[in-house]
Design a protein around this motif. Structure first.
Motif, mmCIF file in Angstrom:
data_model
loop_
_atom_site.group_PDB
_atom_site.id
_atom_site.type_symbol
_atom_site.label_atom_id
_atom_site.label_comp_id
_atom_site.label_asym_id
_atom_site.label_seq_id
_atom_site.Cartn_x
_atom_site.Cartn_y
_atom_site.Cartn_z
ATOM 1 N N ALA A 149 16.795 6.502 -2.272
ATOM 2 C CA ALA A 149 15.851 7.047 -1.294
ATOM 3 C C ALA A 149 14.629 7.568 -2.034
ATOM 4 O O ALA A 149 14.723 8.086 -3.148
ATOM 5 N N LEU A 150 13.486 7.413 -1.384
ATOM 6 C CA LEU A 150 12.215 7.875 -1.934
ATOM 7 C C LEU A 150 11.614 8.865 -0.946
ATOM 8 O O LEU A 150 11.509 8.577 0.254
ATOM 9 N N LEU A 151 11.243 10.049 -1.436
ATOM 10 C CA LEU A 151 10.718 11.106 -0.581
ATOM 11 C C LEU A 151 9.317 11.497 -1.022
ATOM 12 O O LEU A 151 9.005 11.518 -2.220
ATOM 13 N N GLU A 152 8.484 11.789 -0.052
ATOM 14 C CA GLU A 152 7.126 12.259 -0.317
ATOM 15 C C GLU A 152 6.896 13.540 0.486
ATOM 16 O O GLU A 152 6.956 13.532 1.712
ATOM 17 N N GLU A 153 6.701 14.645 -0.246
ATOM 18 C CA GLU A 153 6.494 15.956 0.377
ATOM 19 C C GLU A 153 7.609 16.278 1.376
ATOM 20 O O GLU A 153 7.373 16.725 2.504
ATOM 21 N N GLY A 154 8.861 16.022 0.956
ATOM 22 C CA GLY A 154 10.015 16.338 1.782
ATOM 23 C C GLY A 154 10.312 15.334 2.877
ATOM 24 O O GLY A 154 11.288 15.484 3.612
ATOM 25 N N ARG A 155 9.509 14.289 3.004
ATOM 26 C CA ARG A 155 9.695 13.288 4.055
ATOM 27 C C ARG A 155 10.233 12.005 3.428
ATOM 28 O O ARG A 155 9.697 11.508 2.437
ATOM 29 N N VAL A 156 11.316 11.463 4.003
ATOM 30 C CA VAL A 156 11.898 10.215 3.494
ATOM 31 C C VAL A 156 10.978 9.060 3.878
ATOM 32 O O VAL A 156 10.738 8.804 5.061
ATOM 33 N N ILE A 157 10.462 8.373 2.883
ATOM 34 C CA ILE A 157 9.590 7.230 3.167
ATOM 35 C C ILE A 157 10.303 5.898 2.940
ATOM 36 O O ILE A 157 9.821 4.856 3.368
ATOM 37 N N GLU A 158 11.454 5.930 2.275
ATOM 38 C CA GLU A 158 12.275 4.734 2.153
ATOM 39 C C GLU A 158 13.701 5.138 1.830
ATOM 40 O O GLU A 158 13.938 6.016 1.004
ATOM 41 N N GLN A 159 14.639 4.506 2.496
ATOM 42 C CA GLN A 159 16.052 4.703 2.198
ATOM 43 C C GLN A 159 16.778 3.405 2.507
ATOM 44 O O GLN A 159 16.632 2.861 3.589
ATOM 45 N N ASN A 160 17.530 2.936 1.547
ATOM 46 C CA ASN A 160 18.221 1.658 1.708
ATOM 47 C C ASN A 160 19.580 1.754 1.044
ATOM 48 O O ASN A 160 19.697 2.203 -0.096
ATOM 49 N N GLU A 161 20.610 1.360 1.766
ATOM 50 C CA GLU A 161 21.967 1.416 1.225
ATOM 51 C C GLU A 161 22.413 0.077 0.662
ATOM 52 O O GLU A 161 23.575 -0.114 0.360
ATOM 53 N N ARG A 215 0.825 -1.219 0.000
ATOM 54 C CA ARG A 215 0.000 0.000 0.000
ATOM 55 C C ARG A 215 0.849 1.255 0.000
ATOM 56 O O ARG A 215 0.347 2.339 -0.306
ATOM 57 N N ASN A 216 2.137 1.137 0.349
ATOM 58 C CA ASN A 216 3.016 2.298 0.429
ATOM 59 C C ASN A 216 3.991 2.317 -0.739
ATOM 60 O O ASN A 216 4.412 1.269 -1.231
ATOM 61 N N PRO A 217 4.395 3.513 -1.174
ATOM 62 C CA PRO A 217 5.411 3.590 -2.233
ATOM 63 C C PRO A 217 6.721 2.976 -1.765
ATOM 64 O O PRO A 217 7.125 3.130 -0.609
ATOM 65 N N HIS A 218 7.406 2.280 -2.653
ATOM 66 C CA HIS A 218 8.713 1.736 -2.319
ATOM 67 C C HIS A 218 9.475 1.417 -3.598
ATOM 68 O O HIS A 218 8.914 1.405 -4.694
ATOM 69 N N ILE A 219 10.760 1.183 -3.434
ATOM 70 C CA ILE A 219 11.631 0.812 -4.545
ATOM 71 C C ILE A 219 11.660 -0.713 -4.609
ATOM 72 O O ILE A 219 12.086 -1.374 -3.667
ATOM 73 N N LYS A 256 1.262 10.034 -6.438
ATOM 74 C CA LYS A 256 1.732 10.865 -5.334
ATOM 75 C C LYS A 256 2.898 11.703 -5.819
ATOM 76 O O LYS A 256 3.594 11.334 -6.768
ATOM 77 N N ARG A 257 3.113 12.844 -5.153
ATOM 78 C CA ARG A 257 4.223 13.706 -5.517
ATOM 79 C C ARG A 257 5.492 13.151 -4.864
ATOM 80 O O ARG A 257 5.804 13.445 -3.710
ATOM 81 N N LEU A 258 6.200 12.311 -5.599
ATOM 82 C CA LEU A 258 7.371 11.618 -5.073
ATOM 83 C C LEU A 258 8.648 12.173 -5.692
ATOM 84 O O LEU A 258 8.674 12.557 -6.863
ATOM 85 N N ILE A 259 9.679 12.202 -4.916
ATOM 86 C CA ILE A 259 11.013 12.571 -5.385
ATOM 87 C C ILE A 259 11.936 11.388 -5.113
ATOM 88 O O ILE A 259 11.906 10.799 -4.023
ATOM 89 N N PHE A 260 12.742 11.040 -6.091
ATOM 90 C CA PHE A 260 13.653 9.915 -5.958
ATOM 91 C C PHE A 260 15.092 10.407 -6.078
ATOM 92 O O PHE A 260 15.403 11.259 -6.921
ATOM 93 N N GLY A 261 15.970 9.881 -5.224
ATOM 94 C CA GLY A 261 17.389 10.206 -5.310
ATOM 95 C C GLY A 261 18.231 8.973 -5.088
ATOM 96 O O GLY A 261 17.788 7.996 -4.482
#
Length: 414
Positions: free
Chosen positions: A369-381, A277-281, A315-320
Motif C-alpha cells: 500500500a502507498l499512502l500520501e498524507e495519511g490517504r491510501v492512494i494505492e493498495q493491491n493484494e 502522473r500519480n504515484p504507484h507501485i 511527495k511525502r509518501l509512506i509505504f507499507g
C-alpha cells in the motif's frame, strides 16, 4: 473382505433450469394462448412421467457433478473442498441418499448419519427430548440405544435447560448443537457433515472437531465439507478437490489445500490501468544476497524484497506491506517511518531484508500500500508470490513445522 465403505463410480447429477424467453414488445393474443397451452402440456407430460416440473419457456441442462469417481476406506477422515458451486453439497446429498444420481452409481456399506444443514431431520413442533428419539429412530437406532446415549447427547449439546421446549424456539446455535450431538453420538458407521459447523461459536467448533476426530480414531468414517482450510488440514487426512462438478485432485489434505488455494488466486498487476502522473507501485521482486532474482528461496538463506515505486514529483509518501500465507493469514508486515519526508522523483527502489531461518516452508504473497498524507492512494493484494523451500533439517523432523515463523536465534543454555 474389502474395507471400502464408499465407492463412487462415474457419478453425475443433472438439473434442468428454466429461462423466460425474451418477449417482444407487442404480442398477439393468439401467441399468448398458444404459449400457455404449450406450457401446460409440457408440465402435464413431466408430471405423468415423474420428471421435475421446470418453470420457464426454455430449458437448459446443468451438470452439478460429472464423472466423479473415488473410494473411501473405513476409518478415513475425508475432506471435500472447492469453490462455491463446485458440486460439494450435491455430492453429499447423493452420499446421504437424499437425491439420486443422474449417471453412475455409489455403493455405501454401513449406516450413514448426515448433517447437511441446521436441524436436518428435526420437527420444529417437537421438544428437544422428542427430537432426539425421533432423529435417532430415523438413523436406525433402537429405543434402548438412544436411551443409553441420551445423557451424553444432552451434555454435549448443552441444552439441558431447554430440553422440553419445542425446538422451533431454539436459536440457530442451539438447534445446530443438538443436531450435531445426535448425529455424532448415535454411532453411525459413516458421518457426513456439511459446512454447518460455521454456525457455532469457537468453543463448540473446537469440541465438535474433537468429537469427529474421536469418531475417526474409533474406526468410523467421516466425510466433511468446509471452506475453513484449518479445519480440513487438522481434521482430515485425505481431501478431494472439486471444480465445476469434476474432481481435479485427490491426495493428502495439505497437498490438496495448497492446490486449491493456488487455483483460486491469480496474482497480477494491470499496468495499463496505471496513471503515470500519480504515484504507484510498479512491481515487486525477490532477490538473493547474490543479486539473483528468484521466486523460490531456501529456508536458511537471506533474501530481499524489492519494491519499485514511481512518482512524478517529490511527495511525502509512506509505504507499507504485509506478507500473507495461502490461507490469507498475515505473517508479518512493515512500514516506512513517518520521518521519511519524501520519496525521490521518478522510479525509486525500496528494499527490505527477509532474514534466513525466519519463514517456515510454504507459499506466500505480498500485499502493498502507498499512502500520501495519511490517504491510501494505492493498495493491491496481488503483487507477488514466492515460496520457501524446506531443507534437510526439516525432513529429519517429525511432520511439518508448526506455525508461520521460526525463532532460530536467542537460545541460552544456563
Amino acid at each position: 473382505m474389502s474395507d471400502i465403505v464408499i465407492k463412487a463410480e462415474c457419478l453425475g447429477k443433472k438439473y434442468l433450469i428454466g429461462h423466460q424467453a425474451e418477449r417482444e414488445r407487442y404480442t398477439a393474443l393468439r401467441d399468448v394462448l398458444v404459449g400457455n397451452v404449450r406450457d401446460y402440456w409440457r408440465k402435464a407430460r413431466s408430471l405423468a412421467y415423474g420428471a421435475p416440473i421446470v418453470q420457464g419457456d426454455e430449458q437448459e441442462e446443468i451438470w452439478a457433478l460429472r464423472d466423479v469417481s473415488f473410494e473411501v476406506r473405513q476409518g478415513d477422515a475425508v475432506g471435500i473442498i472447492g469453490r462455491n458451486g463446485a458440486g460439494k453439497s450435491t455430492l453429499l446429498k447423493i452420499l446421504s441418499r437424499i437425491t439420486e444420481p443422474s449417471a453412475g452409481r455409489v455403493t455405501i456399506k454401513g449406516r450413514v448419519a448426515s448433517l447437511l444443514e441446521v436441524g436436518t431431520g428435526f420437527h420444529p413442533e417437537l421438544t428437544g427430548r422428542e427430537n432426539i428419539y425421533l432423529n435417532g429412530a430415523i438413523l436406525g437406532m433402537t429405543h434402548k440405544e438412544i436411551k443409553y446415549k441420551f445423557d451424553e447427547i444432552v451434555d454435549f449439546a448443552e441444552v439441558e435447560k431447554f430440553l422440553d421446549t419445542p425446538v422451533k424456539r431454539y436459536s440457530s446455535g442451539m438447534y445446530m448443537r443438538l443436531a450435531f450431538a445426535v448425529a455424532a453420538h448415535l454411532e453411525p458407521e459413516i458421518l457426513v457433515v456439511d459446512e454447518i459447523l460455521a454456525v457455532g461459536d469457537s468453543a463448540f467448533q473446537k469440541k465438535s472437531i474433537g468429537k469427529m476426530q474421536d469418531i475417526a480414531s474409533c474406526g468410523r468414517t467421516v466425510v466433511l465439507v468446509s471452506h475453513n482450510m484449518s479445519v480440513i488440514r487438522n481434521m482430515t487426512t485425505t481431501a478431494i478437490l472439486l471444480n465445476n462438478g469434476m474432481i481435479v485432485g485427490i491426495n493428502n489434505s495439505p497437498e490438496i489445500i495448497e492446490q486449491y488455494l493456488r487455483i483460486t488466486k491469480v496474482f497480477s498487476i494491470n499496468h495499463s490501468d496505471l496513471d503515470e502522473r500519480n504515484p504507484h507501485i510498479r512491481y515487486v521482486e525477490l532477490f538473493l544476497s547474490s543479486c539473483k532474482e528468484v521466486n523460490i528461496i531456501n529456508h536458511d538463506e537471506d533474501a530481499y524484497l524489492v519494491f519499485k515505486i514511481h512518482t512524478a514529483q517529490n511527495k511525502r509518501l509512506i509505504f507499507g506491506f504485509t506478507i500473507f500465507n495461502l490461507e490469507d493469514i498475515g505473517v508479518f508486515s512493515g512500514i516506512t517511518s513517518d520521518e521519511v519526508e519524501s520519496i525521490p522523483a521518478s522510479c525509486s527502489e525500496l528494499r527490505i531484508k527477509l532474514p534466513s531461518k525466519f519463514l517456515n516452508p510454504g507459499e506466500y504473497r505480498v500485499e502493498g500500500a502507498l499512502l500520501e498524507e495519511g490517504r491510501v492512494i494505492e493498495q493491491n493484494e496481488r503483487y507477488f508470490t514466492f515460496s520457501v523451500n524446506r531443507n534437510n533439517r526439516f525432513d529429519l523432523m517429525a511432520g511439518k513445522p508448526r506455525g508461520l515463523l521460526r525463532l532460530s536465534e536467542g537460545w541460552e543454555f544456563n
